[in-house]
Design an enzyme around this catalytic site. Sequence first.
Site, PDB file in Angstrom:
ATOM      1  CG  ASP A  19      -1.834   1.189   1.300  1.00 40.65           C
ATOM      2  OD1 ASP A  19      -2.468   1.486   0.263  1.00 40.65           O
ATOM      3  OD2 ASP A  19      -1.908   1.869   2.337  1.00 40.65           O
ATOM      4  CB  SER A  20       0.224   4.788  -0.606  1.00 41.06           C
ATOM      5  OG  SER A  20      -0.927   4.924   0.198  1.00 41.06           O
ATOM      6  CB  CYS A 195      -9.339   4.600   0.264  1.00 37.56           C
ATOM      7  SG  CYS A 195      -7.697   4.903   0.932  1.00 37.56           S
TER       8      CYS A 195
HETATM    9  N1  DGL Z   1      -4.820   3.030   0.667  1.00 41.34           N
HETATM   10  C1  DGL Z   1      -4.833   3.355  -0.695  1.00 41.34           C
HETATM   11  C2  DGL Z   1      -6.096   2.966  -1.427  1.00 41.34           C
HETATM   12  O1  DGL Z   1      -6.687   1.981  -1.087  1.00 41.34           O
HETATM   13  C3  DGL Z   1      -4.102   4.579  -1.184  1.00 41.34           C
HETATM   14  C4  DGL Z   1      -4.315   5.864  -0.508  1.00 41.34           C
HETATM   15  C5  DGL Z   1      -3.428   6.973  -1.044  1.00 41.34           C
HETATM   16  O2  DGL Z   1      -2.202   6.830  -0.985  1.00 41.34           O
HETATM   17  O3  DGL Z   1      -3.937   7.973  -1.544  1.00 41.34           O
HETATM   18  O4  DGL Z   1      -6.490   3.581  -2.363  1.00 41.34           O
END
Ligand code: DGL
Length: 307
Positions: A19-20, A195
């Site tokens: 993930d980020s 998200c």
């Molecule tokens: N947690 C991520 C998602 O499901 C990314 C959130 C992000 O870095 O903007 O989209």
Amino acid sequence: MIETTESSWTNIKRIGLFDSGFGGLSVLRSLVSRLDKPDEKQFVYIGDTLRCPYGDRPARQISSYVKQISGWLLQQKIDAIVVACNTSAAASGEELLSYSPVPVFDLLEHTASFVAARKLSRVGVMATNATAKRKAFSRAIRKVDANIEVFEIGCPLLVPIVEAGLTEAPEAQEALRPYIRELVSQGVDAIIYGCTHYPFLSSAIDNVVNELSRKTVQMLDPAECLASAISGKHDRTIIGADAYQSCRFATTGDAESFARIGSRCLRQNISPVESVALADLQAASVWSRTAEVLLQPPIQFSPEAVS
Ligand code: DGL
């Protein structure tokens, strides 16, 4: 998309998730909660905290990050990749599937099947701008049932709140209000956490939904949809004190703060957390490895070598 069967999951031992930042920990939590024993599977989790958030970045950039992270995960000898970041799945999930030598799992299709099976007719999706712009959940859901109305909106203020560990702070509810008001005004029956960061805001979200909606709105966590579909286990088991003992955690950001906030997210100590330098990720990129092979000088055959 992708690998969906229970039997393929049973045979997979070592799983890489990315993930980020902290968001993918919600996916890890759902997968771990389906294990019979903590060592039944091993997980390698990497959060690209240094470059978080991904949600306002262009697709080409996200796709190059995914190539780097998946390359690094493949170096850790994993048997499967779980895209625990919907922004990455939306921007480059199909591409990842085309070059990954191991099965790839994401959250989109399982969520769509779940929504269709529950016979929901008006569904809201809270997601990052990048996911909402690509209508990733809307397209996945409409593929399964074209009659379901989906309202997918970008909620860019939320990821920084989770990354800062402010899920319980009043700022969280303030930031949530306009997004939830917009979805509630559409008369949605359910809202999807589009998200993977958002399940960590679940109590703030519940408060705001109760405050703004006159009818009951069901909250759907795609991580749960994936975990129950691939494990065949509908319900979570209680996560024991040693549940994450077979997990390795890594970040491109500060390892200590990742351990601190990550431990709060999972309600368990996740240290030690490894630091991964961006240069190492960049060097691991699937693309640079492909390029290396392509750029190698052609093998010269000499008659002696052939005979
Ligand atoms: N947690 C991520 C998602 O499901 C990314 C959130 C992000 O870095 O903007 O989209």
